[in-house]
Scaffold this motif. Structure first.
Motif, mmCIF file in Angstrom:
data_model
loop_
_atom_site.group_PDB
_atom_site.id
_atom_site.type_symbol
_atom_site.label_atom_id
_atom_site.label_comp_id
_atom_site.label_asym_id
_atom_site.label_seq_id
_atom_site.Cartn_x
_atom_site.Cartn_y
_atom_site.Cartn_z
ATOM 1 N N THR A 103 1.010 -1.344 0.005
ATOM 2 C CA THR A 103 0.018 0.159 0.153
ATOM 3 C C THR A 103 0.865 1.311 -0.024
ATOM 4 O OG1 THR A 103 -0.088 0.160 2.452
ATOM 5 C CG2 THR A 103 -1.876 -1.280 1.259
ATOM 6 N N LEU A 104 2.077 1.212 0.346
ATOM 7 C CA LEU A 104 2.960 2.370 0.334
ATOM 8 C C LEU A 104 3.101 3.181 -0.854
ATOM 9 C CD1 LEU A 104 5.928 0.888 2.549
ATOM 10 C CD2 LEU A 104 3.736 2.251 3.279
ATOM 11 N N PRO A 105 3.106 2.726 -1.986
ATOM 12 C CA PRO A 105 2.973 3.623 -3.178
ATOM 13 C C PRO A 105 1.884 4.567 -3.203
ATOM 14 C CG PRO A 105 3.794 1.622 -3.954
ATOM 15 C CD PRO A 105 3.496 1.272 -2.562
ATOM 16 N N TYR A 106 0.690 3.894 -2.866
ATOM 17 C CA TYR A 106 -0.759 4.547 -2.883
ATOM 18 C C TYR A 106 -0.625 5.468 -1.736
ATOM 19 C CZ TYR A 106 -1.629 0.336 -5.798
ATOM 20 O OH TYR A 106 -1.576 -0.519 -6.850
ATOM 21 N N ILE A 107 -0.134 5.278 -0.721
ATOM 22 C CA ILE A 107 -0.085 6.091 0.405
ATOM 23 C C ILE A 107 0.640 7.285 0.087
ATOM 24 C CG2 ILE A 107 0.750 6.465 2.613
ATOM 25 C CD1 ILE A 107 -0.583 3.664 3.322
ATOM 26 N N LEU A 108 1.736 7.077 -0.349
ATOM 27 C CA LEU A 108 2.620 8.381 -0.841
ATOM 28 C C LEU A 108 1.995 9.175 -1.920
ATOM 29 C CD1 LEU A 108 5.539 9.756 -0.942
ATOM 30 C CD2 LEU A 108 6.262 8.039 -2.690
ATOM 31 N N LYS A 152 -7.301 9.669 7.242
ATOM 32 C CA LYS A 152 -8.643 8.919 6.759
ATOM 33 C C LYS A 152 -8.006 8.463 5.600
ATOM 34 C CE LYS A 152 -12.035 12.058 8.680
ATOM 35 N NZ LYS A 152 -13.060 12.784 8.591
ATOM 36 N N ALA A 153 -7.411 8.998 4.850
ATOM 37 C CA ALA A 153 -6.886 8.585 3.452
ATOM 38 C C ALA A 153 -6.029 7.244 3.394
ATOM 39 C CB ALA A 153 -6.085 9.533 2.545
ATOM 40 N N TRP A 154 -5.072 7.436 4.400
ATOM 41 C CA TRP A 154 -4.217 6.034 4.827
ATOM 42 C C TRP A 154 -5.141 5.025 5.203
ATOM 43 C CZ3 TRP A 154 0.364 8.173 7.950
ATOM 44 C CH2 TRP A 154 1.243 8.855 7.101
ATOM 45 N N ALA A 155 -5.928 5.339 6.482
ATOM 46 C CA ALA A 155 -7.007 4.134 6.661
ATOM 47 C C ALA A 155 -7.678 3.650 5.554
ATOM 48 C CB ALA A 155 -8.091 4.828 7.797
ATOM 49 N N LEU A 156 -8.210 4.339 4.748
ATOM 50 C CA LEU A 156 -8.996 3.845 3.494
ATOM 51 C C LEU A 156 -8.189 2.912 2.461
ATOM 52 C CD1 LEU A 156 -11.620 3.907 1.750
ATOM 53 C CD2 LEU A 156 -10.924 5.857 0.512
ATOM 54 N N ILE A 157 -7.005 3.309 2.342
ATOM 55 C CA ILE A 157 -6.382 2.613 1.462
ATOM 56 C C ILE A 157 -5.760 1.391 2.094
ATOM 57 C CG2 ILE A 157 -3.780 2.509 0.463
ATOM 58 C CD1 ILE A 157 -4.107 5.717 -0.042
ATOM 59 N N VAL A 158 -5.581 1.246 3.557
ATOM 60 C CA VAL A 158 -5.257 0.108 4.109
ATOM 61 C C VAL A 158 -6.187 -0.858 4.233
ATOM 62 C CG1 VAL A 158 -4.586 -0.906 6.373
ATOM 63 C CG2 VAL A 158 -3.009 1.090 5.234
ATOM 64 N N LEU A 177 -6.653 -4.398 2.587
ATOM 65 C CA LEU A 177 -7.063 -5.950 3.367
ATOM 66 C C LEU A 177 -8.286 -6.624 2.882
ATOM 67 C CD1 LEU A 177 -5.905 -4.551 7.065
ATOM 68 C CD2 LEU A 177 -4.815 -6.163 5.351
ATOM 69 N N ILE A 178 -9.497 -5.784 2.601
ATOM 70 C CA ILE A 178 -10.625 -6.216 2.106
ATOM 71 C C ILE A 178 -10.298 -6.996 0.748
ATOM 72 C CG2 ILE A 178 -12.805 -5.659 1.092
ATOM 73 C CD1 ILE A 178 -13.062 -3.446 3.307
ATOM 74 N N PRO A 237 -12.307 -9.380 -10.060
ATOM 75 C CA PRO A 237 -11.204 -9.085 -10.876
ATOM 76 C C PRO A 237 -10.969 -7.501 -10.720
ATOM 77 C CG PRO A 237 -13.032 -9.313 -12.227
ATOM 78 C CD PRO A 237 -13.473 -9.751 -10.689
ATOM 79 N N ILE A 238 -11.212 -6.898 -9.479
ATOM 80 C CA ILE A 238 -11.184 -5.381 -9.357
ATOM 81 C C ILE A 238 -10.054 -5.121 -7.981
ATOM 82 C CG2 ILE A 238 -13.045 -5.163 -7.784
ATOM 83 C CD1 ILE A 238 -13.544 -2.591 -9.123
ATOM 84 N N ASP A 239 -9.084 -4.172 -8.369
ATOM 85 C CA ASP A 239 -8.165 -3.634 -7.582
ATOM 86 C C ASP A 239 -8.846 -2.593 -6.725
ATOM 87 O OD1 ASP A 239 -6.151 -3.050 -6.070
ATOM 88 O OD2 ASP A 239 -4.557 -3.315 -7.878
ATOM 89 N N LEU A 240 -9.258 -3.022 -5.499
ATOM 90 C CA LEU A 240 -9.974 -1.958 -4.618
ATOM 91 C C LEU A 240 -8.933 -1.009 -4.047
ATOM 92 C CD1 LEU A 240 -12.356 -4.284 -2.379
ATOM 93 C CD2 LEU A 240 -12.903 -2.806 -4.398
ATOM 94 N N THR A 241 -7.579 -1.275 -3.787
ATOM 95 C CA THR A 241 -6.626 -0.403 -3.502
ATOM 96 C C THR A 241 -6.499 0.867 -4.349
ATOM 97 O OG1 THR A 241 -5.548 -2.210 -2.365
ATOM 98 C CG2 THR A 241 -4.396 -0.348 -2.543
ATOM 99 N N LYS A 242 -6.480 0.522 -5.567
ATOM 100 C CA LYS A 242 -6.423 1.434 -6.919
ATOM 101 C C LYS A 242 -7.692 2.225 -6.974
ATOM 102 C CE LYS A 242 -2.949 -0.905 -9.567
ATOM 103 N NZ LYS A 242 -2.552 -1.657 -11.099
#
Length: 158
Positions: free
Chosen positions: A28-33, A82-88, A92-93, A102-107
């Motif tokens: 998740t670190l690239p998305y968090i950054l 909040k953004a970090w929590a949503l991404i994490v 995890l989901i 076939p969907i990337d929820l993190t993205k």
């Protein structure tokens, strides 16, 4: 057991737990950054808008209108958390609940955060700006200039 040994063991357990959490959340670190950079860019453009509003309306914007205040800093920290929590949580989901889909929820989560921040950046940059592109954008975006005026918002409720 010697107190130094006890402290050493305690620190070893703490750093092991931190390392394990980092290993699990590393994807998740690239998305968090990226999302953090977008949130900070939004803060910068809001500060720039405050300076433009102070210059354009010196009698309506307070003298410290171009300063970054501590309660605004608190709001930025809450937004980042909040953004970090949503991404994490999205990661995890995706890994443990919807892993067969076939969907990337993190993205999706990171994309939604970035879109929200980009929209706010465009609102900030087009507000109190006489450029032609800003005038065109103001037809679909909110003008945030009045948010920087030195008025009590409770007066507007009546």
């Amino acid at each position: 057991m010697h107190p130094n040994q006890l402290l050493s063991d305690f620190l070893r357990w703490i750093f092991t737990a931190i390392g394990a959490a980092m290993a699990i959340l590393e994807p998740t670190l690239p998305y968090i950054l990226i999302c953090t950079l977008m949130i900070l860019a939004d803060c910068f453009t809001a500060w720039s808008l405050s300076r433009r509003a102070r210059k354009a309306y010196p009698n309506r914007v307070s003298k410290d209108g171009k300063k970054f205040k501590s309660h605004h800093f608190g709001a930025v920290i809450v937004t980042i958390l909040k953004a970090w929590a949503l991404i994490v949580m999205s990661y995890l989901i995706q890994c443990h609940i919807t892993d067969g889909m076939p969907i990337d929820l993190t993205k999706v989560a990171a994309g939604a955060i970035c879109f929200w921040q980009l929209w706010s950046i465009l609102e900030n940059e087009s507000s109190c700006n006489g450029a032609k592109w800003a005038t065109v954008l103001q037809k679909i975006l909110v003008d945030k200039t009045s948010r920087h005026f030195d008025i009590d918002l409770d007066e507007l409720k009546d």
